[in-house]
Scaffold this motif. Structure first.
Motif, PDB file in Angstrom:
ATOM      1  N   UNK A 134     -28.323 -36.376  25.501  1.00 23.40           N
ATOM      2  CA  UNK A 134     -27.312 -36.160  24.472  1.00 23.40           C
ATOM      3  C   UNK A 134     -27.961 -36.114  23.090  1.00 23.40           C
ATOM      4  N   UNK A 135     -28.913 -36.990  22.862  1.00 23.90           N
ATOM      5  CA  UNK A 135     -29.604 -37.048  21.564  1.00 23.90           C
ATOM      6  C   UNK A 135     -30.405 -35.768  21.298  1.00 23.90           C
ATOM      7  N   UNK A 136     -31.152 -35.309  22.296  1.00 21.23           N
ATOM      8  CA  UNK A 136     -32.051 -34.170  22.083  1.00 21.23           C
ATOM      9  C   UNK A 136     -31.399 -32.809  22.316  1.00 21.23           C
ATOM     10  N   UNK A 137     -30.435 -32.734  23.223  1.00 15.49           N
ATOM     11  CA  UNK A 137     -29.860 -31.437  23.576  1.00 15.49           C
ATOM     12  C   UNK A 137     -28.349 -31.344  23.400  1.00 15.49           C
ATOM     13  N   UNK A 138     -27.711 -32.428  22.995  1.00 13.31           N
ATOM     14  CA  UNK A 138     -26.259 -32.448  22.896  1.00 13.31           C
ATOM     15  C   UNK A 138     -25.682 -31.337  22.050  1.00 13.31           C
ATOM     16  N   UNK A 169     -41.954 -38.015  32.059  1.00 10.58           N
ATOM     17  CA  UNK A 169     -41.873 -36.588  32.381  1.00 10.58           C
ATOM     18  C   UNK A 169     -40.529 -36.001  31.955  1.00 10.58           C
ATOM     19  N   UNK A 170     -39.474 -36.776  32.126  1.00  7.81           N
ATOM     20  CA  UNK A 170     -38.150 -36.296  31.737  1.00  7.81           C
ATOM     21  C   UNK A 170     -38.086 -36.073  30.226  1.00  7.81           C
ATOM     22  N   UNK A 216     -20.151 -32.778  32.335  1.00  8.28           N
ATOM     23  CA  UNK A 216     -21.145 -31.709  32.211  1.00  8.28           C
ATOM     24  C   UNK A 216     -22.512 -32.310  31.896  1.00  8.28           C
ATOM     25  N   UNK A 217     -22.546 -33.245  30.963  1.00  7.94           N
ATOM     26  CA  UNK A 217     -23.804 -33.904  30.601  1.00  7.94           C
ATOM     27  C   UNK A 217     -24.409 -34.601  31.816  1.00  7.94           C
ATOM     28  N   UNK A 240     -37.610 -28.271  25.949  1.00 14.49           N
ATOM     29  CA  UNK A 240     -36.379 -27.496  25.784  1.00 14.49           C
ATOM     30  C   UNK A 240     -35.919 -27.514  24.335  1.00 14.49           C
ATOM     31  N   UNK A 241     -35.994 -28.662  23.703  1.00 18.91           N
ATOM     32  CA  UNK A 241     -35.558 -28.789  22.303  1.00 18.91           C
ATOM     33  C   UNK A 241     -36.377 -27.883  21.390  1.00 18.91           C
TER      34      UNK A 241
END
Length: 108
Positions: free
Chosen positions: A15-19, A63-64, A43-44, A71-72
């Motif tokens: 949520x923090x990086x891709x929200x 890794x996650x 969805x998240x 992606x960010x």
């Protein structure tokens, strides 16, 4: 398998990086199929569970985080990946095959 506290951590990280990108994709392409206020957490959760599988078993958290950061830093790629995952969420939700934490199935 990832425990609930790890899942919560991964959801917070995502949520923090891709929200903002997730919200943008939903609003731009799926607004007619997803009520963002009602379904954002679902969805998240779906996105997190799918991405966590890509992190493998060893050093999963590290890794996650790298997956999220990549992606960010590549917004067009992130939008494509997120759009695909949202479309899969919709497909599974509408077909009744969506696995949820409440269904008792752990699928990480």
């Amino acid at each position: 398998m990832v425990g609930q506290s790890a899942l919560d951590t991964f959801m917070d990280m995502t949520d923090e990086l891709l929200g903002d990108i997730i919200e943008e994709v939903i609003e731009e392409y799926y607004e007619d199929k997803i009520n963002i206020e009602d379904e954002y957490e679902d969805v998240l959760n779906y996105i997190v569970r799918r991405l966590v599988k890509k992190a493998g078993r060893k050093n999963k958290g590290e890794k996650y985080l790298k997956i999220l950061e990549r992606l960010r830093n590549k917004t067009p790629v992130a939008k494509l990946v997120i759009s695909y995952l949202v479309s899969e969420y919709i497909r599974e939700r509408d077909s009744g095959s969506l696995e949820t934490p409440s269904s008792g199935e752990e699928y990480i």
